[in-house]
Design a protein around this motif. Structure first.
Motif, PDB file in Angstrom:
ATOM      1  N   ASP A   1       0.830  -1.217   0.000  1.00 57.96           N
ATOM      2  CA  ASP A   1       0.000   0.000   0.000  1.00 57.96           C
ATOM      3  C   ASP A   1       0.865   1.269   0.000  1.00 57.96           C
ATOM      4  N   VAL A   2       1.982   1.209   0.731  1.00 58.24           N
ATOM      5  CA  VAL A   2       2.892   2.365   0.755  1.00 58.24           C
ATOM      6  C   VAL A   2       3.533   2.563  -0.619  1.00 58.24           C
ATOM      7  N   ARG A   3       3.983   1.446  -1.215  1.00 57.45           N
ATOM      8  CA  ARG A   3       4.619   1.547  -2.545  1.00 57.45           C
ATOM      9  C   ARG A   3       3.652   2.123  -3.567  1.00 57.45           C
ATOM     10  N   GLU A   4       2.389   1.734  -3.424  1.00 60.87           N
ATOM     11  CA  GLU A   4       1.384   2.199  -4.365  1.00 60.87           C
ATOM     12  C   GLU A   4       1.229   3.724  -4.297  1.00 60.87           C
ATOM     13  N   VAL A   5       1.126   4.247  -3.076  1.00 59.93           N
ATOM     14  CA  VAL A   5       0.993   5.700  -2.911  1.00 59.93           C
ATOM     15  C   VAL A   5       2.254   6.411  -3.413  1.00 59.93           C
ATOM     16  N   LEU A   6       3.414   5.847  -3.075  1.00 62.01           N
ATOM     17  CA  LEU A   6       4.672   6.476  -3.493  1.00 62.01           C
ATOM     18  C   LEU A   6       4.770   6.544  -5.013  1.00 62.01           C
ATOM     19  N   GLY A   7       4.272   5.505  -5.658  1.00 56.90           N
ATOM     20  CA  GLY A   7       4.318   5.445  -7.115  1.00 56.90           C
ATOM     21  C   GLY A   7       3.561   6.580  -7.769  1.00 56.90           C
ATOM     22  N   ARG A   8       2.626   7.170  -7.021  1.00 61.26           N
ATOM     23  CA  ARG A   8       1.793   8.224  -7.597  1.00 61.26           C
ATOM     24  C   ARG A   8       2.096   9.599  -6.992  1.00 61.26           C
ATOM     25  N   SER A   9       3.178   9.713  -6.254  1.00 62.23           N
ATOM     26  CA  SER A   9       3.375  10.934  -5.469  1.00 62.23           C
ATOM     27  C   SER A   9       4.530  11.826  -5.915  1.00 62.23           C
ATOM     28  N   GLY A  10       5.036  11.627  -7.081  1.00 63.95           N
ATOM     29  CA  GLY A  10       6.088  12.519  -7.545  1.00 63.95           C
ATOM     30  C   GLY A  10       7.411  12.280  -6.830  1.00 63.95           C
ATOM     31  N   GLU A  11       8.295  13.249  -6.959  1.00 58.62           N
ATOM     32  CA  GLU A  11       9.641  13.076  -6.416  1.00 58.62           C
ATOM     33  C   GLU A  11       9.670  13.177  -4.901  1.00 58.62           C
ATOM     34  N   ARG A  12      10.682  12.542  -4.312  1.00 60.52           N
ATOM     35  CA  ARG A  12      10.860  12.649  -2.864  1.00 60.52           C
ATOM     36  C   ARG A  12      12.339  12.479  -2.529  1.00 60.52           C
ATOM     37  N   ALA A  13      12.692  13.011  -1.370  1.00 59.87           N
ATOM     38  CA  ALA A  13      14.092  12.901  -0.934  1.00 59.87           C
ATOM     39  C   ALA A  13      14.271  11.763   0.042  1.00 59.87           C
ATOM     40  N   GLY A  14      13.168  11.263   0.599  1.00 53.86           N
ATOM     41  CA  GLY A  14      13.280  10.175   1.554  1.00 53.86           C
ATOM     42  C   GLY A  14      11.920   9.650   1.947  1.00 53.86           C
ATOM     43  N   VAL A  15      11.933   8.463   2.562  1.00 54.91           N
ATOM     44  CA  VAL A  15      10.685   7.825   2.977  1.00 54.91           C
ATOM     45  C   VAL A  15      10.847   7.298   4.397  1.00 54.91           C
ATOM     46  N   VAL A  16       9.815   7.508   5.210  1.00 58.90           N
ATOM     47  CA  VAL A  16       9.783   6.897   6.540  1.00 58.90           C
ATOM     48  C   VAL A  16       8.454   6.170   6.668  1.00 58.90           C
ATOM     49  N   VAL A  17       8.495   4.966   7.208  1.00 55.69           N
ATOM     50  CA  VAL A  17       7.257   4.269   7.531  1.00 55.69           C
ATOM     51  C   VAL A  17       7.261   3.987   9.021  1.00 55.69           C
ATOM     52  N   LEU A  18       6.182   4.382   9.686  1.00 55.54           N
ATOM     53  CA  LEU A  18       6.069   4.139  11.122  1.00 55.54           C
ATOM     54  C   LEU A  18       4.848   3.272  11.350  1.00 55.54           C
ATOM     55  N   ARG A  19       5.047   2.214  12.123  1.00 55.43           N
ATOM     56  CA  ARG A  19       3.917   1.345  12.465  1.00 55.43           C
ATOM     57  C   ARG A  19       3.645   1.492  13.952  1.00 55.43           C
ATOM     58  N   GLU A  20       2.473   2.039  14.277  1.00 56.37           N
ATOM     59  CA  GLU A  20       2.174   2.405  15.664  1.00 56.37           C
ATOM     60  C   GLU A  20       3.354   3.152  16.286  1.00 56.37           C
ATOM     61  N   GLY A  21       3.940   4.030  15.531  1.00 56.61           N
ATOM     62  CA  GLY A  21       5.005   4.879  16.059  1.00 56.61           C
ATOM     63  C   GLY A  21       6.405   4.337  15.835  1.00 56.61           C
ATOM     64  N   ARG A  22       6.536   3.013  15.793  1.00 60.66           N
ATOM     65  CA  ARG A  22       7.860   2.420  15.614  1.00 60.66           C
ATOM     66  C   ARG A  22       8.341   2.637  14.182  1.00 60.66           C
ATOM     67  N   VAL A  23       9.568   3.087  14.038  1.00 61.14           N
ATOM     68  CA  VAL A  23      10.116   3.275  12.699  1.00 61.14           C
ATOM     69  C   VAL A  23      10.397   1.904  12.084  1.00 61.14           C
ATOM     70  N   ALA A  24       9.681   1.593  11.010  1.00 62.77           N
ATOM     71  CA  ALA A  24       9.812   0.281  10.386  1.00 62.77           C
ATOM     72  C   ALA A  24      10.602   0.352   9.087  1.00 62.77           C
ATOM     73  N   HIS A  25      10.776   1.542   8.581  1.00 58.89           N
ATOM     74  CA  HIS A  25      11.517   1.718   7.331  1.00 58.89           C
ATOM     75  C   HIS A  25      11.963   3.168   7.266  1.00 58.89           C
ATOM     76  N   LEU A  26      13.183   3.356   6.816  1.00 60.93           N
ATOM     77  CA  LEU A  26      13.677   4.730   6.721  1.00 60.93           C
ATOM     78  C   LEU A  26      14.724   4.794   5.622  1.00 60.93           C
ATOM     79  N   GLU A  27      14.520   5.664   4.690  1.00 59.99           N
ATOM     80  CA  GLU A  27      15.514   5.797   3.624  1.00 59.99           C
ATOM     81  C   GLU A  27      15.652   7.269   3.243  1.00 59.99           C
ATOM     82  N   LEU A  28      16.860   7.641   2.890  1.00 62.68           N
ATOM     83  CA  LEU A  28      17.134   9.012   2.469  1.00 62.68           C
ATOM     84  C   LEU A  28      18.019   8.939   1.232  1.00 62.68           C
ATOM     85  N   GLU A  29      17.673   9.715   0.230  1.00 60.74           N
ATOM     86  CA  GLU A  29      18.492   9.749  -0.981  1.00 60.74           C
ATOM     87  C   GLU A  29      19.958  10.008  -0.601  1.00 60.74           C
TER      88      GLU A  29
END
Lengths: 257, 440
Positions: free
Chosen positions: B81-109
């Motif tokens: 679901d996250v990949r799907e939204v990202l695919g339609r959201s234009g450029e970005r410098a980084g992505v964070v995914v938090l699950r109930e607050g816990r950082v589950a994914h973090l990336e920065l160009e």
């Protein structure tokens, strides 16, 4: 099909919640492919008739019927009448800030297509561009907010653009000519003529105050409305007579009845 | 996936269970312990308090919720679901995914990282930048009526991300963060920390979502957004939780000299959604734009509470909040412009407009001014109205059903606010989320 495109019988109407009828027994038949001009002095009920045909909620029909392609439309909501093929070009179109012409018209086009048959953005854009060229409109026009800050001429042209895109069976043009300079009037008139040429069954009820537009759109019939009724009907020459003699002779004739 | 062995209800929780036996940076442990003590000593605010008159906290079963214990970051793959939204959201410098607050994914160009930008979990930030973190949290001291929830948020702190943009660095694209809530019946918390040094440029979109959950679930969120001299920060919170979720977000902006900070809150989902947004115009020449949109249907309730605090002269703030409601949706806007004595030549505006599409919907608007300086330009206004009959008839006469016409008018009503969102890609994402919600 033998029934007229539009058949109005004994139509009486008033403003909802007020006394005093504005339409007091209108009878009018319009066949497919015909252009009828509806003339008459201010306050005779021409614009009211146009709005009642389109289903404006501010008016209450107290008697009579409006048959469109043989079906009574009085019980239909304005959107149902539109989807059935009735189009009203407004005398004073509403301004809708924040909604672009393109977005609005695409929603309107898709509202008459079945689910899953909606027009895609590109197909729609092609249609829109083509119609805008016909009306000599700037391509950037489609991105503008609907009638927001438009000049009088732009509003009227935008009404005809909508008619061209929506392709109704009946176009009711409520004083589409008023407030237009001669160049704009010619563009609008030629737009209507081209719609008639493209669709030989298109019926047009052209409501106007002045004979001027009838120099560019030739009517098959001319009706004169007085005090909420059709007082006189005739051929195109009736418009010439009105131009030459004004409405006084009709006033006297109506008073004599 | 569970949060560890120490699950209990909030009523039965003590500070040890909330720590789950984890070691954590001292800065966080100390702040959390103090917040927990504060939380337990304060009563819940009731409807008697002006700030909570239209949003009844006592109806929420906080005590029965399961608090989510702060947990260390993990490195998971992006979900579909996250990949799907990202695919339609234009450029970005980084992505964070938090699950109930816990950082589950973090990336920065990598290129952005090389320019000195830091994107990390709050936990890591507490190790490396404890002083920045501590100061920002201290400055974000909400009003007394907000204190109970803020203390609870801090007590659960541990989740969240930290974005630090050094002096003069302009990020080429936004950070897109996803706050996902998956477990019904939980109480979780996350924090968005955004800091721009002098002349820095940063943009962030926080997107909150969940499925419809079958038990009452509470999501707390805090944001501290700081712009030093001449910085420019755009912050967007797009809330599209499912039903069952009640959400409270406390956002605190500090705008330094000649900086410009834009906040944009969009509330679409959840049963109840409250955002408390404070902008502190801290330096001369600072500029704060506060924007919000909400659309409520069913029995959703939205509450927006704002403060434009002019602490420095020559500053400018402009608030434009617009909401539309249908069915039995309800909303409240309560906003205050406060101008301190020394804040001469303040230029401050506050506008709230509400559009009601149904008889049963209800909006309250309470704009307010509190001015101690004598040379200022301030104005505030609020309207609550219905769709115009003339516009409705016009659109219906072109074949749009009443519902389509109304929804299109809502979109037109929102457009003025959407048009003020500076980033094209983010604007497109927000527009799409609104379209999805109102169903054109």
């Amino acid at each position: 099909m033998s029934e007229p495109l539009l058949s109005i019988r004994g139509l009486r109407a008033k403003v909802e919640g007020e006394d005093g009828e504005i339409l007091r027994g209108v009878d009018l038949d319009l066949e497919r492919g015909e252009v009828h001009a509806l003339m008459g002095p201010n306050g005779s009920g021409k614009s009211t008739l146009a709005k009642v045909i389109a289903g404006h909620p501010a008016y209450e029909v107290t008697a009579g019927e409006i048959l469109f392609e043989g079906e009574d439309v009085l019980e239909l909501e304005p959107d149902e009448r539109s989807r059935a093929g009735i189009f009203l070009a407004f005398q004073y179109p509403a301004e809708v800030p924040g909604v672009s012409i393109a977005n609005f018209l695409r929603t309107a086009v898709n509202s008459r297509l079945g689910e899953g048959e909606e027009m895609d953005v590109f197909g729609f854009q092609r249609t829109l561009t083509e119609k805008m060229e016909m009306l000599k409109m700037d391509p950037g026009f489609a991105a503008r907010y609907l009638n927001d800050g438009f000049s009088g001429g732009e509003k009227k042209r935008n009404e005809i653009l909508q008619m061209a895109v929506l392709r109704p069976a009946l176009g009711v043009l409520d004083e589409t000519d008023s407030g237009l300079d001669i160049d704009a009037l010619k563009i609008v008139a030629s737009g209507v003529n081209r719609l008639s040429e493209a669709d030989e069954a298109l019926g047009v009820l052209l409501i106007t105050h002045y004979k001027r537009i009838l120099n560019y759109i030739r009517p098959d019939r001319v009706h004169v409305m007085m005090a909420g009724r059709i007082a006189e009907s005739g051929g195109a020459s009736l418009a010439d007579k009105l131009e030459a003699e004004g409405y006084d002779w009709l006033h006297r004739a109506v008073a004599a009845v | 996936m569970t949060a560890g062995p120490a699950e209990s209800t909030l009523a039965a929780a003590d500070f040890d269970t909330l720590s789950g036996g984890l070691t954590e940076p001292e800065a966080i442990a100390v702040a959390r312990a103090a917040a927990w003590a504060r939380f337990t000593s304060l009563p819940w605010p009731t409807k008697k308090s002006e700030e909570w008159r239209y949003t009844d906290l006592t109806k929420i079963g906080f005590e029965a919720l399961t608090p989510v214990v702060p947990a260390p970051a993990t490195a998971e793959a992006l979900s579909a679901d996250v990949r799907e939204v990202l695919g339609r959201s234009g450029e970005r410098a980084g992505v964070v995914v938090l699950r109930e607050g816990r950082v589950a994914h973090l990336e920065l160009e990598p290129e952005v990282a090389r320019s000195g930008v830091v994107l990390s979990s709050i936990r890591d930030a507490a190790d490396r930048h404890p002083e920045v973190l501590r100061r920002a949290l201290l400055e974000a001291q909400p009003g007394p009526a907000e204190e109970k929830l803020w203390a609870l948020h801090l007590a659960l702190l541990g989740g969240g991300y930290f974005l630090y943009v050094p002096r003069g660095v302009e990020m080429p694209a936004p950070i897109h963060a996803f706050h996902v809530v998956e477990r019904a019946g939980t109480l979780s918390s996350a924090h968005s920390f955004v800091y721009g040094e002098s002349g820095a440029r940063a943009a962030v979109i926080d997107e909150f979502f969940s499925d419809d959950l079958d038990a009452e679930t509470v999501s707390l969120h805090g944001a501290t957004i700081t712009g030093e001299g001449g910085a420019g920060i755009d912050y967007v919170a797009l809330q599209r939780f499912g039903r069952g979720v009640k959400r409270f977000s406390t956002q605190h902006v500090v705008a330094g000299r000649d900086s410009r900070v834009v906040t944009f809150n969009v509330a679409l989902g959840g049963d109840l959604s409250r955002a408390d947004v404070t902008s502190r115009l801290d330096g001369p020449g600072s500029d704060s734009e506060m924007l919000a949109l909400w659309f409520g249907d069913s029995d959703q309730h939205f509450d927006h509470h704002t403060l434009q605090h002019h602490a420095a002269p020559h500053a400018h703030s402009d608030l434009l909040f617009k909401g539309a409601l249908t069915d039995a949706g309800s909303s409240v806007f309560r906003g205050l412009i406060r101008v301190d004595k020394g804040a001469q030549l303040t230029d401050a505006y506050q506008t709230n407009r509400n559009l009601l599409l149904s008889e049963r919907s209800h909006a309250s608007a309470l704009p307010n001014l509190e001015i101690e300086a004598d040379d200022v330009r301030c104005s505030h206004g609020a309207t609550i109205g219905q769709v115009e009959d003339g516009q409705l008839f016009y659109l219906m006469s072109r074949g749009l059903t009443r519902r389509q016409a109304e929804r299109l008018l809502v979109f037109g009503f929102f457009d003025e606010v959407l048009g003020r969102l500076p980033m094209e890609g983010v604007r497109a994402r927000v527009r799409e989320a609104i379209e999805e919600k109102i169903g054109l």
